[in-house]
Design an enzyme around this catalytic site. Structure first.
Site, short mmCIF file in Angstrom:
data_model
loop_
_atom_site.label_atom_id
_atom_site.label_comp_id
_atom_site.label_asym_id
_atom_site.label_seq_id
_atom_site.Cartn_x
_atom_site.Cartn_y
_atom_site.Cartn_z
N SER A 1 -3.17 4.21 7.48
CA SER A 1 -3.22 5.14 6.48
C SER A 1 -5.20 5.78 6.20
O SER A 1 -5.34 6.17 5.28
CB SER A 1 -3.43 4.53 5.49
OG SER A 1 -4.13 2.76 5.59
N ASN B 1 -3.73 10.18 0.86
CA ASN B 1 -4.88 9.39 0.38
C ASN B 1 -6.03 10.22 0.10
O ASN B 1 -6.61 9.80 -1.13
CB ASN B 1 -5.30 8.06 1.28
CG ASN B 1 -4.19 7.22 0.79
OD1 ASN B 1 -3.55 6.35 0.64
ND2 ASN B 1 -3.86 6.62 2.62
N HIS C 1 1.97 8.71 9.91
CA HIS C 1 1.70 7.56 8.66
C HIS C 1 2.43 7.91 7.79
O HIS C 1 2.64 8.46 7.15
CB HIS C 1 0.26 7.91 8.19
CG HIS C 1 -0.20 7.17 6.70
ND1 HIS C 1 -0.85 7.94 5.92
CD2 HIS C 1 0.58 5.90 6.66
CE1 HIS C 1 -0.96 6.66 4.83
NE2 HIS C 1 -0.71 6.26 5.97
N GLU D 1 2.91 11.52 7.16
CA GLU D 1 1.90 12.49 7.45
C GLU D 1 1.65 12.55 9.21
O GLU D 1 2.22 11.37 9.80
CB GLU D 1 0.80 12.23 6.67
CG GLU D 1 0.98 12.43 5.67
CD GLU D 1 -0.62 11.36 4.97
OE1 GLU D 1 -0.99 12.16 3.76
OE2 GLU D 1 -0.75 10.93 5.23
#
Length: 506
Positions: A121, A192, A142, A154
């Protein structure tokens, strides 16, 4: 349609590894679970099978399908048992050296056609692949927790990743029932990275003493439409997860001001106030129930003074109509009478600055956030300045609560609360596009599915107006003198010429 990875290995059986194994088996792959800790893979298989059993009991999964899923979920004792896999996904500890060592060992055991994927991540896919003789076979894959429910993944290309590997992983994600988004290998990837503005700007607001945690959460839920406020969300995810991500992205971007973490979360992490799982975070939890402090009551005011609205107020005509609907006595002169409550509605500026620039009596000046159409919100937000009289504050609060809509009164802030947080979200998203990390379309998909925002950040910017968001940022940069608020070129150029933020140059 036959799955493109018939045999899949999963290394690591924590929550992420279990989730990936579950949806891979459901997609029709034969899955081999492997964990270096003795007995961990068997426990993970049992947990996944129990979950399928519960779905069968609830009538949400056919018993025969569940039996087929279980038959395809196998255990691997060693990495060598994964030699027949078409794809191996790593979901182990977030340490670069450990991941590099694992993939180097896998490369020596697996045939060259086997694709390698990391569920990292926060680590660089390029760096993970650097230890391989054939780095082109490794990509980021991800997922988000809980994997079966979070329907976005992702797919991240390292500098040497083969496009065919990314295409294969994207196709496989669709077969799993997930939506793949393509990202370049940058800190935080898409979700993120894009999520930095929500929490960090809210923390900055609290650190300035503008409002408490519960008030900020109420404003962003009721005025901007977020499902959870930032402090509710951080309590849910836990600070031992969210704070290290804040620090990691900040340092990986060489102390970029837009991603600056907060001492508030660092202190709470050190003190063990992590959120729901420890019973105390930004809120206290009793038997799992969040304890929310009550809202301040609406003041009892015998007489509301006349109201004068600044000619420079944003959405001035709408504000005047709102005051009329609320039964206010409105002054229409070029300047306010000595008794009047003076109302301003700036974008980005604080109330103090507006009072000084417009030569208003600060003791009688109150601000209202009009970035969003009042009819589209469940809460109005007022702001005082350090000199605002208590009677004027109470009168404004009582007036704007007359129709029963909730009202929050905060201390002086450039950009109130919603303007600041929305502008930070839109600005960071714009810069993600400017850097070419992903397409605007994939950005919107990733954020709406991965973060649950009411709309994608670029759509948010278009909804409230790129020129308005630009004005908020320019004025906040003036108020605070902080590079954190400098507008991204993507936002500045599109806002200046009236283009949608979704517009991508050919």
């Amino acid at each position: 349609m036959e799955v493109n990875y018939r045999n899949v290995g999963i290394v690591g059986t924590g929550a992420m590894g279990r989730g990936i194994a579950q949806i891979a088996a459901q997609a029709g792959s034969t899955v081999q679970l492997m964990d270096a800790q003795t007995g961990a893979a068997a426990k993970a298989r049992e947990a996944i099978c129990n979950q399928w059993d519960r779905l069968v009991e609830k009538g949400r999964l056919d018993a025969a399908l569940a039996a087929g899923h279980k038959d395809r979920l196998l255990l691997a004792s060693t990495l060598a048992d994964l030699a027949g896999c078409d794809l191996v996904v790593e979901a182990i500890v977030e340490r670069l050296d450990v991941k590099q060592a694992l993939f180097a060992e896998l490369e020596a055991l697996l045939p060259t056609h086997t694709a390698l994927a990391s569920n990292t991540s926060s680590l660089s896919v390029t760096a993970i692949a650097a230890a391989l003789k054939h780095p082109e076979r490794l990509a980021g894959f991800h997922f988000f927790n809980p994997v079966p429910l979070m329907k976005v993944v992702e797919v991240i290309a390292g500098l040497k990743t083969s496009p065919a590997v990314c295409e294969g992983l994207s196709q496989y994600a669709r077969q799993m029932g997930h939506t793949p988004v393509q990202a370049q290998d940058t800190p935080g990837f898409i979700v993120n990275h894009a999520g930095r503005g929500f929490g960090t700007e809210a923390l900055r607001i609290v650190s300035e003493g503008i409002a408490d945690f519960a008030t900020v959460d109420r404003i962003l839920r009721d005025q901007a439409g977020f499902k959870l406020g930032p402090f509710e969300l951080m309590d849910l995810t836990a600070l031992d997860v969210s704070h290290p991500v804040m620090e990691s992205i900040y340092h990986q971007y060489y102390e970029e001001a837009r991603y600056r973490p907060s001492v508030i979360t660092a202190q709470r992490l050190a003190g063990g106030m992590l959120g729901r799982k420890t019973g105390e975070g930004f809120y206290r939890y009793v038997d799992g129930a969040m304890q929310v402090p009550p809202e301040p009551p609406v003041p009892q005011v015998t007489e509301i003074p006349p109201v004068w609205v600044s000619p420079r107020a944003s959405r001035r005509s709408e504000l005047l109509q709102l005051l009329k609907n609320l039964g206010a006595k409105i002054e229409t002169g070029a300047s306010a009478s000595p008794q009047a409550l003076m109302l301003v509605a700036p974008l980005g500026f604080d109330i103090t600055t507006v009072a000084v620039v417009e030569r208003l009596d600060p003791a009688r000046t109150i601000g209202i956030d009009m970035l969003i159409d009042d009819a589209a919100t469940k809460r109005r937000v007022l702001a005082t300045n350090p000199a605002t009289r208590t009677d004027m504050r109470d009168a404004a609060h009582a007036l704007f609560a007359r129709d029963g809509k909730a009202v929050s009164v905060i201390r002086d802030s450039g950009g109130f609360v919603t303007q600041r947080v929305v502008a930070a979200i839109v600005n960071i998203a714009s810069d993600i596009c400017q850097q070419g990390i992903c397409s605007p379309k994939d950005l919107e998909t990733a954020v709406t599915l991965g973060l649950g925002y009411p709309m994608g950040p670029l759509a948010m910017g278009d909804r409230y107006g790129p020129t308005n968001v630009l004005e908020v940022l320019f004025n906040m940069q003036t108020v605070y003198g902080d590079q954190r608020y400098r507008p991204s070129p993507w936002l500045r150029r599109r806002g200046a010429i009236g283009l949608s933020l979704m517009h991508q140059e050919e």
